[in-house]
Design a protein around this motif. Structure first.
Motif, mmCIF file in Angstrom:
data_model
loop_
_atom_site.group_PDB
_atom_site.id
_atom_site.type_symbol
_atom_site.label_atom_id
_atom_site.label_comp_id
_atom_site.label_asym_id
_atom_site.label_seq_id
_atom_site.Cartn_x
_atom_site.Cartn_y
_atom_site.Cartn_z
ATOM 1 N N SER A 3 -6.171 -3.752 -1.838
ATOM 2 C CA SER A 3 -5.951 -2.505 -2.561
ATOM 3 C C SER A 3 -4.892 -1.671 -1.857
ATOM 4 O O SER A 3 -4.736 -1.723 -0.628
ATOM 5 C CB SER A 3 -7.257 -1.714 -2.637
ATOM 6 N N GLU A 6 -6.372 0.429 0.870
ATOM 7 C CA GLU A 6 -7.003 -0.216 2.013
ATOM 8 C C GLU A 6 -6.535 0.428 3.322
ATOM 9 O O GLU A 6 -5.339 0.475 3.628
ATOM 10 C CB GLU A 6 -6.675 -1.714 2.033
ATOM 11 N N PHE A 27 -12.729 5.932 -3.984
ATOM 12 C CA PHE A 27 -11.687 5.665 -3.000
ATOM 13 C C PHE A 27 -12.223 4.755 -1.894
ATOM 14 O O PHE A 27 -11.525 3.843 -1.431
ATOM 15 C CB PHE A 27 -11.183 6.978 -2.401
ATOM 16 N N ARG A 29 -14.609 2.562 -2.064
ATOM 17 C CA ARG A 29 -14.771 1.203 -2.586
ATOM 18 C C ARG A 29 -13.445 0.445 -2.612
ATOM 19 O O ARG A 29 -13.420 -0.787 -2.555
ATOM 20 C CB ARG A 29 -15.367 1.250 -3.995
ATOM 21 N N GLU A 30 -12.346 1.186 -2.694
ATOM 22 C CA GLU A 30 -11.017 0.567 -2.679
ATOM 23 C C GLU A 30 -10.480 0.382 -1.258
ATOM 24 O O GLU A 30 -9.336 -0.018 -1.072
ATOM 25 C CB GLU A 30 -10.039 1.420 -3.489
#
Length: 214
Positions: A3, A6, A27, A29-30
């Motif tokens: 992502s 990340e 955010f 989770r990404e």
């Protein structure tokens, strides 16, 4: 594919509930490391619902990284302290999401000036203080992202008696536009997001109640 978020250190204001809490979890989770900030730290802090502790719990339950730092964005010194603590404990800020907001209803002929001052201080000045605090680091890095959560009200006002809220959102829209030109020269991005009507705690606990479409 990794992502784009990340490893990005992200500060999200107004993250104890509603849109801010959802953004913080999303955010994380990404792959972002999220610094969730709001005035509300714990469930018993006087908030009608939600807390930074709950937001960070949701982040860690989802496998993400989160840190709760209480901050009243209407206080410039508190914002400076937030940024300094983030730099010391997490690292340089890559992303700022200005989401903190307050709302009071009332037509201008009956509106309390103290409420006007409070809403403008949180919604408009708070966004300015946060941007002012993180911009030097982003300019030095030549990279970064600032997202201002405005509102459809920041483009088009309605007949509802929310004169201060509408005005503050127009101010945020203008602030983002003004800074975006400078940001582009230095390699980072400033943009705004304009959500329509949702049903967050911000609106469920104001008077009179706000009707929502099913």
């Amino acid at each position: 594919m990794a992502s784009a978020l990340e490893g990005k250190i992200t500060v999200i204001t107004g993250a104890s509930r509603g849109i801010g809490s959802a953004l913080a979890v999303g955010f994380a989770r990404e792959g972002a490391t999220v610094v969730a900030t709001a005035r509300t730290q714990a469930p018993d802090s006087g908030s009608p619902e939600g807390s930074l502790e709950e937001t960070v719990r949701r982040i860690t339950d989802a496998g993400g990284k989160g840190l709760a730092i209480p901050c009243d964005v209407s206080n410039e010194d508190a914002v400076k302290a937030l940024v300094e603590r983030t730099l010391a404990e997490v690292g340089p800020i890559d992303v700022l999401v200005n989401n903190a907001a307050a709302l009071v209803f009332g037509p201008i002929t009956e509106f309390d000036t103290a409420d006007w001052d409070r809403i403008m201080a949180i919604n408009a000045s708070g966004a300015y203080y946060c941007m002012h605090a993180v911009l030097p680091g982003m300019r030095e890095a030549g990279d970064g992202l600032i997202v201002n959560i405005s509102s459809i009200a920041g483009i088009r006002a309605s007949a509802l008696g929310v004169v201060a809220f509408w005005s503050s959102k127009f101010a945020i829209t203008a602030l983002g536009s003004a800074v975006s030109n400078v940001a582009a020269v230095h390699g980072f991005l400033v943009t705004s997001f304009y959500p329509g009507a949702v049903n967050p705690p911000l609106l469920r606990h104001v008077h009179p109640p706000v009707p929502f479409d099913p």
